[in-house]
Enzyme design. Structure first.
Site, PDB file in Angstrom:
ATOM      1  N   HIS A  59       0.814  -1.221   0.000  1.00  0.00           N
ATOM      2  CA  HIS A  59       0.000   0.000   0.000  1.00  0.00           C
ATOM      3  C   HIS A  59       0.846   1.270   0.000  1.00  0.00           C
ATOM      4  O   HIS A  59       1.895   1.345   0.635  1.00  0.00           O
ATOM      5  CB  HIS A  59      -1.051  -0.014   1.104  1.00  0.00           C
ATOM      6  CG  HIS A  59      -0.545  -0.015   2.513  1.00  0.00           C
ATOM      7  ND1 HIS A  59      -0.339   1.145   3.224  1.00  0.00           N
ATOM      8  CD2 HIS A  59      -0.250  -1.032   3.364  1.00  0.00           C
ATOM      9  CE1 HIS A  59       0.058   0.833   4.454  1.00  0.00           C
ATOM     10  NE2 HIS A  59       0.130  -0.472   4.564  1.00  0.00           N
ATOM     11  N   GLU A 200      -5.298   1.702   2.214  1.00  0.00           N
ATOM     12  CA  GLU A 200      -5.227   0.479   3.021  1.00  0.00           C
ATOM     13  C   GLU A 200      -5.485   0.779   4.485  1.00  0.00           C
ATOM     14  O   GLU A 200      -6.184   0.042   5.181  1.00  0.00           O
ATOM     15  CB  GLU A 200      -3.841  -0.171   2.850  1.00  0.00           C
ATOM     16  CG  GLU A 200      -3.736  -1.586   3.430  1.00  0.00           C
ATOM     17  CD  GLU A 200      -3.244  -1.653   4.869  1.00  0.00           C
ATOM     18  OE1 GLU A 200      -3.178  -2.753   5.410  1.00  0.00           O
ATOM     19  OE2 GLU A 200      -2.949  -0.595   5.490  1.00  0.00           O
ATOM     20  N   GLU A 201      -4.917   1.884   4.942  1.00  0.00           N
ATOM     21  CA  GLU A 201      -4.965   2.195   6.381  1.00  0.00           C
ATOM     22  C   GLU A 201      -6.369   2.544   6.867  1.00  0.00           C
ATOM     23  O   GLU A 201      -6.606   2.615   8.073  1.00  0.00           O
ATOM     24  CB  GLU A 201      -3.997   3.347   6.698  1.00  0.00           C
ATOM     25  CG  GLU A 201      -2.524   2.999   6.492  1.00  0.00           C
ATOM     26  CD  GLU A 201      -1.963   2.048   7.542  1.00  0.00           C
ATOM     27  OE1 GLU A 201      -2.713   1.623   8.432  1.00  0.00           O
ATOM     28  OE2 GLU A 201      -0.772   1.731   7.448  1.00  0.00           O
ATOM     29  N   ASP A 223       3.761  -6.246   3.533  1.00  0.00           N
ATOM     30  CA  ASP A 223       3.471  -5.217   4.540  1.00  0.00           C
ATOM     31  C   ASP A 223       4.426  -5.412   5.706  1.00  0.00           C
ATOM     32  O   ASP A 223       5.193  -6.372   5.743  1.00  0.00           O
ATOM     33  CB  ASP A 223       2.007  -5.318   4.994  1.00  0.00           C
ATOM     34  CG  ASP A 223       1.410  -3.957   5.318  1.00  0.00           C
ATOM     35  OD1 ASP A 223       2.139  -3.111   5.878  1.00  0.00           O
ATOM     36  OD2 ASP A 223       0.224  -3.739   5.042  1.00  0.00           O
ATOM     37  N   HIS A 311       3.131   2.080  13.711  1.00  0.00           N
ATOM     38  CA  HIS A 311       2.115   3.129  13.868  1.00  0.00           C
ATOM     39  C   HIS A 311       2.530   4.176  14.903  1.00  0.00           C
ATOM     40  O   HIS A 311       1.713   4.726  15.633  1.00  0.00           O
ATOM     41  CB  HIS A 311       0.727   2.551  14.182  1.00  0.00           C
ATOM     42  CG  HIS A 311       0.078   1.977  12.937  1.00  0.00           C
ATOM     43  ND1 HIS A 311      -1.272   1.906  12.751  1.00  0.00           N
ATOM     44  CD2 HIS A 311       0.615   1.469  11.811  1.00  0.00           C
ATOM     45  CE1 HIS A 311      -1.539   1.379  11.564  1.00  0.00           C
ATOM     46  NE2 HIS A 311      -0.398   1.085  10.975  1.00  0.00           N
TER      47      HIS A 311
HETATM   48 ZN   LIG Z   1       0.606  -1.464   6.369  1.00  0.00          ZN
END
Ligand SMILES: [Zn+2]
Length: 343
Positions: A59, A200-201, A223, A311
């Site tokens: 992504h 995607e997020e 990923d 994140h």
């Molecule tokens: Zn990701």
């Protein structure tokens, strides 16, 4: 590594992936037969071939924010999150507000501890109590900034002795792995689509429509995954460890990897002596989640790059794991024609 640096430092919140799409297009152009973009902004590159139709997807979007409110008197900005940052990592971080005319450097501000009450000090600061400070007069802010302008972190990508660190390794590292594997594979033994997905997020949205368009038999999401091999976490909750190889995913909350693909990846890794580890992620998902539901369904798997501080504002991954991921994907592409997907 220059490409990964460029990708990591570039900006692309969900729905605004254009800068990443440009970089990816430039990186892929001479290695593929065609490149198209669909209405969700997915980049779909095609290398024509015989054998099974294979999609590899990473992504392009990164977690970030949109400007949601401009304080009339002061010009401080409030932000709406797109994707889930750990808010406590955001305080005092530099950001870029991408306005229609120019990029503005700002800082995420909050109330200083010096003036917090005892009660306030005990609790983590919430996103609703943070603001973006451009240090400009309110009138100027109102002229330059519009509601909806994207906000991204400003962070250097650095290569250390054994690790890389920077922002948005989730999932610019996946894009890098895809490009490098295509370049490294001695032959491509399938009809291959390389997809840079969008949004995607916020719910694996780009991959859903790209999967429908490409209609793959096999889809491999690239990923990052979490490595909790850090102090304070018991061994059984590590998920993965940094430097122990590419992670072959068995399951997460979006997909269960196809057993024959898991078996194939393990066998290739063993044969080629590529370091790998098995991954079960209790919470979190990848584009494999929607790719497996394309039309009548695709066999899916995710190859993950173990990363610490996922994140947050700086993610860290190991050079050896990056190398292992590229090698495993390249070796898979070389042998994809012989895979048996019978359950
Ligand atoms: Zn990701």
């Amino acid at each position: 590594m220059q490409l990964l640096k460029q990708l990591s430092e570039a900006s692309g919140i969900p729905g605004h992936e254009e800068e990443i799409r440009r970089i990816l297009t430039d990186a892929l152009r001479e290695h593929v037969d065609s490149i198209t973009t669909d209405s969700l902004g997915n980049l779909i590159a095609h290398i024509e071939g015989s054998g099974p139709t294979v999609a590899i997807a990473a992504h392009m979007d990164e977690i970030g924010f949109m400007i949601s409110f401009i304080e009339a008197k002061t010009g401080f900005l409030r932000i709406h999150p797109l994707g889930g940052f750990d808010p406590k990592t955001l305080i005092a971080q530099r950001v870029v507000v991408h306005t229609a005319t120019k990029d503005l450097i700002g800082c995420i501000g909050s109330k200083p501890i010096h003036v917090m009450t005892e009660e306030e000090r005990k609790k983590p600061v919430e996103l609703k109590d943070m603001f973006v400070d451009l240090g400009l007069p309110a009138d100027e802010v109102k002229q330059l900034v519009a509601i909806g302008d994207p906000v991204t972190l400003r962070q250097d990508f650095l290569v250390g002795a054994s690790t890389i660190s920077g922002k948005a390794l989730d999932d610019r590292s996946g894009l890098y792995i895809a490009v490098e594997a295509v370049k490294r594979a001695k032959k491509i033994a399938c009809d291959l689509y390389v997809i840079g997905t969008t949004q995607e997020e916020v719910g694996l949205r780009g991959a859903r429509v790209a999967g429908f368009a490409v209609h793959p038999q096999i889809a491999i999401a690239l990923d990052i995954t979490v490595a909790v091999d850090t102090p304070g976490t018991p061994d059984e909750q590590r998920i993965t460890e940094l430097g122990k190889g590419v992670a072959i995913k068995l399951s997460d909350s979006s997909s269960i990897s196809h057993p024959k693909l898991v078996q194939a990846m393990r066998e290739i890794a063993e044969k080629e002596k590529i370091p790998y580890q098995m991954e079960i992620l209790p919470r979190g998902g990848t584009d494999a989640g929607t790719l497996q539901q394309a039309r009548e369904g695709a066999a899916v798997i995710t190859l993950s790059l173990p990363s610490r501080y996922v994140h947050s504002v700086v993610e860290m991954a190991h050079l050896k794991d990056l190398e292992a991921a590229i090698n495993l994907l390249a070796a898979f592409l070389e042998t994809a024609e012989s895979i048996d997907l019978t359950l």
